[in-house]
Scaffold this active site. Structure first.
Site, PDB file in Angstrom:
ATOM      1  N   GLY A  28       0.831  -1.208   0.000  1.00 34.61           N
ATOM      2  CA  GLY A  28       0.000   0.000   0.000  1.00 34.61           C
ATOM      3  C   GLY A  28       0.863   1.254   0.000  1.00 34.61           C
ATOM      4  O   GLY A  28       2.082   1.192   0.189  1.00 34.61           O
ATOM      5  N   ALA A  37      -6.170  -6.097   5.315  1.00 35.95           N
ATOM      6  CA  ALA A  37      -4.723  -6.323   5.177  1.00 35.95           C
ATOM      7  C   ALA A  37      -4.475  -7.792   4.888  1.00 35.95           C
ATOM      8  O   ALA A  37      -5.025  -8.676   5.543  1.00 35.95           O
ATOM      9  CB  ALA A  37      -4.001  -5.909   6.462  1.00 35.95           C
ATOM     10  N   ALA A  38      -3.680  -8.041   3.888  1.00 35.19           N
ATOM     11  CA  ALA A  38      -3.313  -9.417   3.540  1.00 35.19           C
ATOM     12  C   ALA A  38      -2.176  -9.358   2.539  1.00 35.19           C
ATOM     13  O   ALA A  38      -1.916  -8.308   1.943  1.00 35.19           O
ATOM     14  CB  ALA A  38      -4.502 -10.143   2.907  1.00 35.19           C
ATOM     15  N   SER A  46     -12.063 -14.401  -0.487  1.00 39.36           N
ATOM     16  CA  SER A  46     -11.713 -14.390  -1.911  1.00 39.36           C
ATOM     17  C   SER A  46     -12.406 -15.517  -2.650  1.00 39.36           C
ATOM     18  O   SER A  46     -12.696 -16.575  -2.069  1.00 39.36           O
ATOM     19  CB  SER A  46     -10.198 -14.560  -2.043  1.00 39.36           C
ATOM     20  OG  SER A  46      -9.846 -14.828  -3.377  1.00 39.36           O
ATOM     21  N   TYR A  68      -2.937 -19.244  -0.396  1.00 36.34           N
ATOM     22  CA  TYR A  68      -3.758 -18.034  -0.268  1.00 36.34           C
ATOM     23  C   TYR A  68      -5.236 -18.398  -0.093  1.00 36.34           C
ATOM     24  O   TYR A  68      -5.902 -17.931   0.836  1.00 36.34           O
ATOM     25  CB  TYR A  68      -3.539 -17.164  -1.518  1.00 36.34           C
ATOM     26  CG  TYR A  68      -4.419 -15.949  -1.605  1.00 36.34           C
ATOM     27  CD1 TYR A  68      -4.187 -14.833  -0.809  1.00 36.34           C
ATOM     28  CD2 TYR A  68      -5.486 -15.912  -2.505  1.00 36.34           C
ATOM     29  CE1 TYR A  68      -5.006 -13.713  -0.906  1.00 36.34           C
ATOM     30  CE2 TYR A  68      -6.297 -14.793  -2.609  1.00 36.34           C
ATOM     31  CZ  TYR A  68      -6.056 -13.700  -1.803  1.00 36.34           C
ATOM     32  OH  TYR A  68      -6.865 -12.598  -1.894  1.00 36.34           O
ATOM     33  N   ARG A 109     -13.131 -14.417 -16.537  1.00 42.22           N
ATOM     34  CA  ARG A 109     -13.122 -13.948 -15.152  1.00 42.22           C
ATOM     35  C   ARG A 109     -14.367 -13.102 -14.911  1.00 42.22           C
ATOM     36  O   ARG A 109     -14.946 -12.555 -15.840  1.00 42.22           O
ATOM     37  CB  ARG A 109     -11.872 -13.086 -14.881  1.00 42.22           C
ATOM     38  CG  ARG A 109     -10.560 -13.857 -14.929  1.00 42.22           C
ATOM     39  CD  ARG A 109     -10.434 -14.861 -13.794  1.00 42.22           C
ATOM     40  NE  ARG A 109      -9.195 -15.630 -13.842  1.00 42.22           N
ATOM     41  CZ  ARG A 109      -9.067 -16.816 -14.436  1.00 42.22           C
ATOM     42  NH1 ARG A 109     -10.093 -17.361 -15.084  1.00 42.22           N
ATOM     43  NH2 ARG A 109      -7.930 -17.458 -14.412  1.00 42.22           N
ATOM     44  N   GLY A 147      -1.502 -24.201 -13.817  1.00 46.46           N
ATOM     45  CA  GLY A 147      -2.348 -24.128 -12.614  1.00 46.46           C
ATOM     46  C   GLY A 147      -3.416 -23.058 -12.670  1.00 46.46           C
ATOM     47  O   GLY A 147      -4.159 -22.876 -11.705  1.00 46.46           O
TER      48      GLY A 147
HETATM   49  P1  NAD Z   1      -3.388  -4.493  -1.664  1.00 46.23           P
HETATM   50  O1  NAD Z   1      -2.112  -5.242  -1.667  1.00 46.23           O
HETATM   51  O2  NAD Z   1      -3.493  -3.244  -2.483  1.00 46.23           O
HETATM   52  O3  NAD Z   1      -3.851  -4.157  -0.176  1.00 46.23           O
HETATM   53  C1  NAD Z   1      -3.418  -4.857   0.953  1.00 46.23           C
HETATM   54  C2  NAD Z   1      -2.947  -3.850   1.977  1.00 46.23           C
HETATM   55  O4  NAD Z   1      -2.557  -4.564   3.159  1.00 46.23           O
HETATM   56  C3  NAD Z   1      -1.745  -3.043   1.516  1.00 46.23           C
HETATM   57  O5  NAD Z   1      -1.936  -1.679   1.802  1.00 46.23           O
HETATM   58  C4  NAD Z   1      -0.584  -3.620   2.332  1.00 46.23           C
HETATM   59  O6  NAD Z   1       0.449  -2.680   2.550  1.00 46.23           O
HETATM   60  C5  NAD Z   1      -1.299  -4.068   3.593  1.00 46.23           C
HETATM   61  N1  NAD Z   1      -0.609  -5.152   4.311  1.00 46.23           N
HETATM   62  C6  NAD Z   1      -0.097  -6.291   3.794  1.00 46.23           C
HETATM   63  N2  NAD Z   1       0.465  -7.036   4.763  1.00 46.23           N
HETATM   64  C7  NAD Z   1       0.306  -6.347   5.923  1.00 46.23           C
HETATM   65  C8  NAD Z   1       0.683  -6.583   7.263  1.00 46.23           C
HETATM   66  N3  NAD Z   1       1.355  -7.689   7.628  1.00 46.23           N
HETATM   67  N4  NAD Z   1       0.373  -5.657   8.186  1.00 46.23           N
HETATM   68  C9  NAD Z   1      -0.297  -4.509   7.846  1.00 46.23           C
HETATM   69  N5  NAD Z   1      -0.683  -4.239   6.595  1.00 46.23           N
HETATM   70  C10 NAD Z   1      -0.377  -5.146   5.645  1.00 46.23           C
HETATM   71  O7  NAD Z   1      -4.510  -5.551  -2.138  1.00 46.23           O
HETATM   72  P2  NAD Z   1      -6.068  -5.359  -2.402  1.00 46.23           P
HETATM   73  O8  NAD Z   1      -6.309  -5.852  -3.778  1.00 46.23           O
HETATM   74  O9  NAD Z   1      -6.513  -4.012  -2.010  1.00 46.23           O
HETATM   75  O10 NAD Z   1      -6.664  -6.447  -1.404  1.00 46.23           O
HETATM   76  C11 NAD Z   1      -7.392  -6.119  -0.215  1.00 46.23           C
HETATM   77  C12 NAD Z   1      -7.987  -7.397   0.347  1.00 46.23           C
HETATM   78  O11 NAD Z   1      -8.889  -7.969  -0.599  1.00 46.23           O
HETATM   79  C13 NAD Z   1      -6.982  -8.481   0.675  1.00 46.23           C
HETATM   80  O12 NAD Z   1      -7.383  -9.149   1.841  1.00 46.23           O
HETATM   81  C14 NAD Z   1      -7.069  -9.401  -0.518  1.00 46.23           C
HETATM   82  O13 NAD Z   1      -6.663 -10.715  -0.187  1.00 46.23           O
HETATM   83  C15 NAD Z   1      -8.536  -9.319  -0.841  1.00 46.23           C
HETATM   84  N6  NAD Z   1      -8.881  -9.672  -2.223  1.00 46.23           N
HETATM   85  C16 NAD Z   1      -8.535  -8.873  -3.261  1.00 46.23           C
HETATM   86  C17 NAD Z   1      -8.907  -9.232  -4.562  1.00 46.23           C
HETATM   87  C18 NAD Z   1      -8.574  -8.368  -5.763  1.00 46.23           C
HETATM   88  O14 NAD Z   1      -9.000  -8.703  -6.879  1.00 46.23           O
HETATM   89  N7  NAD Z   1      -7.859  -7.254  -5.603  1.00 46.23           N
HETATM   90  C19 NAD Z   1      -9.616 -10.419  -4.783  1.00 46.23           C
HETATM   91  C20 NAD Z   1      -9.936 -11.216  -3.692  1.00 46.23           C
HETATM   92  C21 NAD Z   1      -9.586 -10.825  -2.421  1.00 46.23           C
END
Ligand code: NAD
Length: 306
Positions: A39, A75-76, A118, A142, A210, A271
């Protein structure tokens, strides 16, 4: 529910920062926990409090949850590839830290938690469109960890009285998705390459599909989910119910840019799931959501943002 305080973990990320914007716009106070690993601080609206650090850090979580009405846990490590290379570390962030969030919510007493799951929980289940009751067969660490979050959300509800709602995001796209990340979605990568006049890489025949959902539709689902969280620990798909193949995506982008895109066909990715499509019916019913943004409209917004 207006004028409340909320915690958003991962609030500096792609989806999280859009959620923060919506909360701020309706007059809520927002606190963000983010380690800035993927982020960016610049994604945050002015006046939003950022606690920079790891979401698994219990002292930080405790401080972050002080005085809030609910937690959005986003966060992930949102990368299937990193889960392959760093199995244990991604598990710590994607599942253990989620349990820490539930545990701290329980310590406060009944703090509602809306969290990101997800479509990866469905894995190899090809019974499309996927409904929430479909069998889960994750194909990645994941996906397994996201399913683990859902199982522990049940524990949070049944054992600790924590209201939760899990949202199974399909392929989210929109402004602020980082095209430079190798793990980013195909839309942000294609838009970036079109802009730079580079050919689009198509893996295999390009007929894989998708369910692309625009980030503001995800934002609305998140807001509504906070009001619908319950100790029943429900999960809902966040998707459109429309399948788009990669060739069609390239063509639509060509129309928006007014040039027909050059494409390069590469070997299919090992995969990779051939088709992914969700049923949006459950979420539409429970969360009372408007019709989702069309792909053309969503793509135009991404292109304007670039
Ligand atoms: P992203 O990577 O932009 O956002 C994740 C945020 O979490 C980032 O700001 C990162 O810095 C922060 N982060 C990561 N590890 C951390 C930690 N240990 N401590 C604190 N902060 C941490 O991704 P996104 O696409 O915005 O995803 C947000 C959520 O949605 C996630 O949980 C992701 O798994 C889920 N998700 C996203 C999608 C997609 O298509 N983008 C699809 C399914 C699920």
């Amino acid at each position: 529910r207006r004028g409340m305080s909320y915690l958003v973990t991962g609030g500096c990320g792609f989806i999280g920062s859009h959620l923060v914007d919506a909360l701020v716009a309706r007059g809520d106070r927002v606190r963000v926990v983010d380690d800035l690993s993927t982020g960016h601080r610049e994604n945050l609206a002015p006046g939003v409090e950022l606690l920079e650090g790891d979401v698994g850090d219990r002292a930080l979580l405790r401080e972050a949850m002080e005085g809030v009405a609910g937690c959005f846990h986003l966060a992930a490590i949102a990368s299937v590839e990193r889960g392959v290379r760093e199995w244990c570390e991604t598990h710590r962030v994607n599942l253990s830290a989620t349990i820490a969030v539930f545990d701290e919510a329980a310590r406060i007493g009944g703090l509602p938690v809306v969290y990101a799951s997800s479509a990866a929980v469905y894995g190899s289940n090809a019974d499309l469109p996927l409904v929430e009751s479909a069998v889960t067969r994750p194909l990645s660490a994941y996906g397994a960890d996201k399913l683990g979050c859902e199982l522990h959300a049940r524990v949070a509800g049944v054992v600790h009285g924590i209201p939760t709602l899990g949202l199974r995001f399909f392929n989210v796209y929109g402004p602020r998705q980082d095209p430079k990340s190798p793990y980013s979605g195909v839309i942000s990568v294609f838009c970036d390459r079109m802009l730079r006049g580079l050919p689009l890489d198509i893996y295999g025949d390009g007929r894989q599909t998708r369910d692309f959902v625009f980030v503001t539709d995800v934002q609305m689902a998140l807001l509504a989910a906070m009001d619908a969280a319950s100790t029943d620990a429900h999960v809902l798909n966040v998707c459109t119910g429309q399948a788009t193949n990669v060739l069609h995506l390239a063509e639509t982008l060509g129309e928006i840019f007014g040039v027909s895109p050059a494409t390069r066909h590469l070997l299919p990715r090992a995969g990779e799931i051939r088709h992914s499509l969700g049923s949006p019916i459950g979420a539409r019913r429970t969360l009372d959501l408007p019709s989702p943004r069309s792909l053309g409209d969503g793509l135009r917004e991404v292109v304007n943002w670039l």
